[in-house]
Write a protein that holds these residues in place. Structure first.
Motif, PDB file in Angstrom:
ATOM      1  N   TYR A  23       0.818  -1.217   0.000  1.00 12.63           N
ATOM      2  CA  TYR A  23       0.000   0.000   0.000  1.00 12.63           C
ATOM      3  C   TYR A  23       0.854   1.270   0.000  1.00 12.63           C
ATOM      4  CZ  TYR A  23      -4.576  -2.110   0.144  1.00 12.63           C
ATOM      5  OH  TYR A  23      -5.726  -2.782  -0.206  1.00 12.63           O
ATOM      6  N   LEU A  24       2.131   1.145   0.266  1.00 14.27           N
ATOM      7  CA  LEU A  24       3.053   2.283   0.225  1.00 14.27           C
ATOM      8  C   LEU A  24       3.825   2.384  -1.088  1.00 14.27           C
ATOM      9  CD1 LEU A  24       4.515   1.904   3.814  1.00 14.27           C
ATOM     10  CD2 LEU A  24       3.006   3.746   3.024  1.00 14.27           C
ATOM     11  N   THR A  25       3.831   1.305  -1.885  1.00 13.28           N
ATOM     12  CA  THR A  25       4.685   1.291  -3.077  1.00 13.28           C
ATOM     13  C   THR A  25       3.958   1.006  -4.386  1.00 13.28           C
ATOM     14  OG1 THR A  25       5.236  -1.039  -2.649  1.00 13.28           O
ATOM     15  CG2 THR A  25       6.765   0.623  -1.794  1.00 13.28           C
ATOM     16  N   ILE A  30      -1.815   2.653  -3.643  1.00 10.15           N
ATOM     17  CA  ILE A  30      -1.653   4.003  -3.088  1.00 10.15           C
ATOM     18  C   ILE A  30      -2.918   4.823  -3.348  1.00 10.15           C
ATOM     19  CG2 ILE A  30      -0.416   6.202  -3.331  1.00 10.15           C
ATOM     20  CD1 ILE A  30       2.128   4.500  -3.896  1.00 10.15           C
ATOM     21  N   ILE A  94      10.101   5.489   6.491  1.00  9.00           N
ATOM     22  CA  ILE A  94       9.031   4.661   7.031  1.00  9.00           C
ATOM     23  C   ILE A  94       9.604   3.297   7.377  1.00  9.00           C
ATOM     24  CG2 ILE A  94       6.818   3.539   6.552  1.00  9.00           C
ATOM     25  CD1 ILE A  94       6.228   5.875   4.611  1.00  9.00           C
ATOM     26  N   LEU A 132      -4.723   5.134   5.279  1.00 12.58           N
ATOM     27  CA  LEU A 132      -3.907   3.962   4.987  1.00 12.58           C
ATOM     28  C   LEU A 132      -4.304   2.797   5.891  1.00 12.58           C
ATOM     29  CD1 LEU A 132      -1.525   2.339   3.820  1.00 12.58           C
ATOM     30  CD2 LEU A 132      -0.054   3.531   5.469  1.00 12.58           C
TER      31      LEU A 132
END
Length: 151
Positions: A23-25, A30, A94, A132
């Motif tokens: 979910y970050l990349t 995203i 992060i 998120l």
């Protein structure tokens, strides 16, 4: 040397680190919690580009410095056309830590130029980390309406 301002946040997410990392990349993931368009090249030197929502439609741009799958991300960050926080002028780090059957996300955003920008980015991080957390656990955070800032 000028003083640098830092925003730090932690949030517990009831999902595995691999899910949170995706979910970050992953641009598609995203967009489920942030932004209107995303391009990521998650490798050192790779592009981080996120077009935000709202009337300003500003784009955040930076480059990945460190990518350790499911453990850590570090990338430069700034706003295209931004006078105070131009692209690449700040650093987001992060760390994803396995904890309590889920993931503790620990975020540090350093290199912000002043207290006003630190406050504006702290407000943005609070908003987006909440979104998120919902998305990474399979929920729907709803449409991204952005964060209202005067910055």
């Amino acid at each position: 040397m000028t003083e640098s301002f830092v925003v730090q946040r932690e949030t517990q997410i009831a999902a595995p680190r691999a899910t949170v990392f995706a979910y970050l990349t992953d641009p598609e993931k995203i967009l489920s919690w942030m932004g209107a368009d995303a391009t990521t090249e998650p490798h050192p030197g790779g592009l981080y580009l996120l077009k935000s929502v709202g009337p300003r439609g500003a784009a955040a741009r930076g480059a990945f410095r460190e990518v350790v799958p499911v453990h850590r991300l570090a990338y430069t960050f700034g706003w295209e056309g931004g006078q105070e926080v131009p692209p690449g002028s700040s650093l987001i780090e992060i760390d994803l830590i396995e904890r309590d059957g889920g993931t503790l996300l620990r975020m540090t955003h350093s290199g912000l130029p002043n207290a006003d920008q630190a406050a504006a980015h702290a407000k943005g991080w609070a908003h987006y980390l909440e979104r998120l957390t919902i998305a990474a656990t399979g929920g729907d955070p709803g449409p991204d309406r952005g964060v209202s800032n005067k910055s």
